[in-house]
Write a protein that holds these residues in place. Structure first.
Motif, PDB file in Angstrom:
ATOM      1  N   THR A 164      32.208  58.414  92.809  1.00 37.23           N
ATOM      2  CA  THR A 164      31.674  59.524  93.590  1.00 37.23           C
ATOM      3  C   THR A 164      30.893  60.475  92.693  1.00 37.23           C
ATOM      4  O   THR A 164      31.346  60.843  91.609  1.00 37.23           O
ATOM      5  CB  THR A 164      32.812  60.287  94.279  1.00 37.23           C
ATOM      6  OG1 THR A 164      33.583  59.371  95.047  1.00 37.23           O
ATOM      7  CG2 THR A 164      32.257  61.371  95.197  1.00 37.23           C
ATOM      8  N   GLU A 184      28.395  64.119  92.377  1.00 41.51           N
ATOM      9  CA  GLU A 184      28.248  65.461  92.940  1.00 41.51           C
ATOM     10  C   GLU A 184      26.931  65.536  93.714  1.00 41.51           C
ATOM     11  O   GLU A 184      25.925  66.052  93.232  1.00 41.51           O
ATOM     12  CB  GLU A 184      28.270  66.501  91.820  1.00 41.51           C
ATOM     13  CG  GLU A 184      29.605  66.659  91.122  1.00 41.51           C
ATOM     14  CD  GLU A 184      30.587  67.521  91.898  1.00 41.51           C
ATOM     15  OE1 GLU A 184      30.264  67.944  93.036  1.00 41.51           O
ATOM     16  OE2 GLU A 184      31.683  67.773  91.375  1.00 41.51           O
ATOM     17  N   THR A 185      26.943  65.013  94.945  1.00 38.78           N
ATOM     18  CA  THR A 185      25.758  65.031  95.787  1.00 38.78           C
ATOM     19  C   THR A 185      26.151  65.453  97.201  1.00 38.78           C
ATOM     20  O   THR A 185      27.332  65.610  97.530  1.00 38.78           O
ATOM     21  CB  THR A 185      25.087  63.636  95.856  1.00 38.78           C
ATOM     22  OG1 THR A 185      25.936  62.751  96.600  1.00 38.78           O
ATOM     23  CG2 THR A 185      24.851  63.072  94.463  1.00 38.78           C
ATOM     24  N   ARG A 186      25.143  65.569  98.078  1.00 39.29           N
ATOM     25  CA  ARG A 186      25.390  66.011  99.447  1.00 39.29           C
ATOM     26  C   ARG A 186      26.143  64.985 100.281  1.00 39.29           C
ATOM     27  O   ARG A 186      26.612  65.299 101.378  1.00 39.29           O
ATOM     28  CB  ARG A 186      24.061  66.358 100.130  1.00 39.29           C
ATOM     29  CG  ARG A 186      23.452  67.658  99.640  1.00 39.29           C
ATOM     30  CD  ARG A 186      22.158  67.963 100.378  1.00 39.29           C
ATOM     31  NE  ARG A 186      22.364  68.056 101.817  1.00 39.29           N
ATOM     32  CZ  ARG A 186      21.361  68.153 102.695  1.00 39.29           C
ATOM     33  NH1 ARG A 186      20.111  68.137 102.272  1.00 39.29           N
ATOM     34  NH2 ARG A 186      21.613  68.236 103.991  1.00 39.29           N
ATOM     35  N   LEU A 227      28.961  64.113  99.795  1.00 42.04           N
ATOM     36  CA  LEU A 227      30.321  64.636  99.913  1.00 42.04           C
ATOM     37  C   LEU A 227      30.506  65.441 101.197  1.00 42.04           C
ATOM     38  O   LEU A 227      31.632  65.594 101.676  1.00 42.04           O
ATOM     39  CB  LEU A 227      30.660  65.519  98.700  1.00 42.04           C
ATOM     40  CG  LEU A 227      30.703  64.827  97.335  1.00 42.04           C
ATOM     41  CD1 LEU A 227      31.053  65.836  96.244  1.00 42.04           C
ATOM     42  CD2 LEU A 227      31.699  63.678  97.333  1.00 42.04           C
ATOM     43  N   ARG A 264      38.512  61.973  93.579  1.00 50.25           N
ATOM     44  CA  ARG A 264      38.506  62.565  92.245  1.00 50.25           C
ATOM     45  C   ARG A 264      39.743  62.123  91.455  1.00 50.25           C
ATOM     46  O   ARG A 264      39.669  61.849  90.256  1.00 50.25           O
ATOM     47  CB  ARG A 264      38.470  64.091  92.343  1.00 50.25           C
ATOM     48  CG  ARG A 264      38.077  64.781  91.027  1.00 50.25           C
ATOM     49  CD  ARG A 264      38.433  66.260  91.039  1.00 50.25           C
ATOM     50  NE  ARG A 264      38.108  66.917  92.275  1.00 50.25           N
ATOM     51  CZ  ARG A 264      36.941  67.523  92.535  1.00 50.25           C
ATOM     52  NH1 ARG A 264      35.991  67.534  91.625  1.00 50.25           N
ATOM     53  NH2 ARG A 264      36.742  68.123  93.707  1.00 50.25           N
ATOM     54  N   ARG A 285      36.760  63.840  86.757  1.00 48.98           N
ATOM     55  CA  ARG A 285      35.634  64.554  87.370  1.00 48.98           C
ATOM     56  C   ARG A 285      34.723  63.554  88.045  1.00 48.98           C
ATOM     57  O   ARG A 285      34.838  62.348  87.853  1.00 48.98           O
ATOM     58  CB  ARG A 285      34.845  65.332  86.314  1.00 48.98           C
ATOM     59  CG  ARG A 285      34.169  64.444  85.250  1.00 48.98           C
ATOM     60  CD  ARG A 285      33.281  65.263  84.336  1.00 48.98           C
ATOM     61  NE  ARG A 285      32.697  64.480  83.243  1.00 48.98           N
ATOM     62  CZ  ARG A 285      31.585  63.760  83.351  1.00 48.98           C
ATOM     63  NH1 ARG A 285      30.935  63.705  84.517  1.00 48.98           N
ATOM     64  NH2 ARG A 285      31.108  63.087  82.312  1.00 48.98           N
ATOM     65  N   PHE A 286      33.791  64.082  88.856  1.00 52.54           N
ATOM     66  CA  PHE A 286      32.811  63.235  89.504  1.00 52.54           C
ATOM     67  C   PHE A 286      31.637  62.953  88.559  1.00 52.54           C
ATOM     68  O   PHE A 286      31.436  63.639  87.552  1.00 52.54           O
ATOM     69  CB  PHE A 286      32.295  63.882  90.780  1.00 52.54           C
ATOM     70  CG  PHE A 286      33.312  63.932  91.889  1.00 52.54           C
ATOM     71  CD1 PHE A 286      34.194  62.881  92.089  1.00 52.54           C
ATOM     72  CD2 PHE A 286      33.397  65.028  92.737  1.00 52.54           C
ATOM     73  CE1 PHE A 286      35.125  62.907  93.099  1.00 52.54           C
ATOM     74  CE2 PHE A 286      34.325  65.070  93.754  1.00 52.54           C
ATOM     75  CZ  PHE A 286      35.192  64.009  93.943  1.00 52.54           C
ATOM     76  N   ASP A 325      27.975  62.920  87.139  1.00 56.62           N
ATOM     77  CA  ASP A 325      26.800  63.782  87.157  1.00 56.62           C
ATOM     78  C   ASP A 325      25.580  62.898  87.415  1.00 56.62           C
ATOM     79  O   ASP A 325      25.445  61.825  86.819  1.00 56.62           O
ATOM     80  CB  ASP A 325      26.651  64.505  85.816  1.00 56.62           C
ATOM     81  CG  ASP A 325      25.530  65.526  85.843  1.00 56.62           C
ATOM     82  OD1 ASP A 325      24.347  65.103  85.756  1.00 56.62           O
ATOM     83  OD2 ASP A 325      25.809  66.725  85.949  1.00 56.62           O
TER      84      ASP A 325
END
Length: 246
Positions: free
Chosen positions: A185, A187-189, A191, A203, A210-211, A213
């Protein structure tokens, strides 16, 4: 940032208006490639492309005829397409298989799998004729591990891995590399389509805690689409933060 030489290359990035696709397009543009962003959201793609000095086309990758037309238009404007990144995708809601909405199941398969097929089918003839190309399909760790309550997404991404391996073998004699990445996963929309509980579950599965980058994914893809990647094809590159068991 390492400099990857993509000068003289024309890259089409689906789902390029935001998220992983945009980050990859930005990295390729910084490496000298001409970029054309495809996205179902035309205004989003137009604004994103303007920030990169590239072009954009509003296209629904589930529509084969529209994809063929978009490929022709992209090449008419910016020259032969030598790089394709299939980043367009949807996650869908979390639900057990026996309660999964049938229409949503079909929509996820249509975008994630059929869309990837349509774009590859449109790009490959030109790449074969020119004897060169680089294709990267964005799969997912879910395609390798399977996520509970995400059977449609997991199945679609597993199918993308299979497509990648098959196409890589078909095109190995043409200097056309076809590879996939399997990100955890990011860090994008995307989610926004998931519940907070499911996000925390995801997570918690990542040993790095962490997710992903998006720039980390862009760095890997920049090499995969370069001429330096002259041998590896039909492969799956892990971006799971240690989650993958194979």
């Amino acid at each position: 940032m390492n400099q990857i030489d993509l000068s003289g290359q024309h890259a089409v990035v689906t789902g390029g208006g935001q998220g992983l696709g945009y980050a990859m397009a930005r990295r390729m543009a910084a490496s000298g490639a001409r970029v054309t962003l495809w996205d179902i959201d035309g205004p989003l793609a137009r604004d994103a492309a303007a920030s990169l000095g590239g072009g954009s086309i509003a296209v629904d990758v589930t529509d084969h005829a529209a994809v063929e037309a978009a490929m022709k238009a992209s090449e008419d404007i910016s020259g032969p397409v030598s790089i394709v990144v299939n980043s367009a995708g949807i996650a869908g809601p979390a639900a057990p298989l026996d309660a999964y909405d049938v229409a949503m199941w079909k929509a996820i398969i249509d975008v994630n799998l059929h869309g990837t097929f349509h774009v590859c089918r449109a790009a490959v003839p030109g790449m074969k004729a020119r004897g060169y190309g680089r294709i990267v399909n964005i799969a997912s760790i879910a395609g390798k591990e399977g996520n509970p309550n995400a059977s449609a997404y997991s199945a679609s991404k597993a199918a993308v891995i299979g497509l990648t391996k098959s196409l890589g073998k078909e095109l190995a004699g043409y200097d056309i590399a076809v590879n996939a990445i399997t990100p955890a996963t990011a860090e994008t929309r995307i989610l926004e389509q998931l519940t907070p509980e499911f996000i925390e579950y995801m997570r918690g599965k990542i040993p790095r805690g962490r997710f992903l980058d998006v720039e980390e994914a862009a760095a890997m893809v920049a090499w995969l689409v370069s001429k330096e990647n002259s041998f590896t094809t039909g492969a799956v590159f892990d971006l799971s933060g240690g989650r993958a068991t194979y």
